[in-house]
Scaffold this motif. Structure first.
Motif: not given
Length: 234
Positions: A75, A188, A61, A77-79, A190, A59
């Motif tokens: 921002q 995490n 962030g 954010e990506c998996t 992000s 992922s």
């Protein structure tokens, strides 16, 4: 070549992906504009492990710093979609469920979206060498794209600019505690990118007070400091 093998992508890119990749802007150098006038992208990766030659980016962030402030409305954010059977048990550390990885964004699309978010901006990361090499290998394998952006390492800038902390090889948690910050969720991407950006703004303020007004000056000071750290004791 950053010390690791360059792999060819196994399957051709879709024409629209290749066209967007080819339209990516050339990266900026760390120049003489004031820090407040420079856009930075703060990056954090979650990966399947710490082996920079074998493990995968799971992922991404990122958050941008623009005009001396974190742009919370801008921002990334990506998996990434991954085959979970090939991943190690370390995935459990990040709390990314196998179902999330299976339903993630196809890697080439995810990485291209991130590079479009970055644009020509320099990158900031905590322990930047790791993120730089993991991102670079992923881009080459999945997008057939070479990463040429400048990186600044927050993990190195912090002890240089804050020697009174007594922290030399501290992790992100130590600096978060030192500056009295809060993290919504560790491991995490992000959340870690956001708190790293908060630390970066504190460090930029320290840098200006020390006469380091530009990204180029900051990078030069960091290079000198790193040489002193590795110089043999007399």
């Amino acid at each position: 070549m950053n010390g690791f093998p360059w792999f060819s992508r196994r399957t051709p890119l879709a024409p629209d992906i290749a066209s967007r990749r080819d339209a990516l802007p050339d990266p900026q150098t760390l120049d003489e504009r004031p820090l407040r006038q420079q856009r930075f992208v703060v990056l954090d990766l979650e990966t399947s492990g710490l082996n920079m030659s074998r493990d995968l980016v799971l992922s991404i962030g990122a958050v941008s710093i623009d005009d001396g402030a974190i742009d919370l409305g801008n921002q990334f954010e990506c998996t990434l979609q991954r085959e979970t059977g090939k991943l190690s048990a370390s995935v459990l550390i990040h709390g990314i469920a196998p179902s999330e990885l299976a339903a993630g964004v196809e890697p080439a699309e995810a990485l291209l979206g991130f590079m479009e978010f970055v644009g020509d901006s320099p990158l900031l990361a905590f322990h930047a060498t790791f993120d730089q090499r993991m991102l670079s290998r992923a881009l080459k394998q999945d997008l057939d794209h070479r990463l040429r952006h400048c990186f600044l390492d927050i993990a190195e800038l912090a002890p240089m600019l804050c020697p009174e902390s007594g922290i030399r090889n501290g992790g992100l948690d130590q600096w978060v505690e030192y500056f009295g910050l809060q993290v919504q969720q560790r491991h995490n991407a992000s959340a870690d990118a956001l708190v790293t950006a908060e630390i970066a703004l504190i460090l930029f303020s320290r840098a200006r007070r020390q006469g380091l007004e530009t990204p180029a000056a900051l990078a030069s000071a960091l290079a000198r400091w790193q040489r002193r750290q590795h110089a043999p004791a007399l």
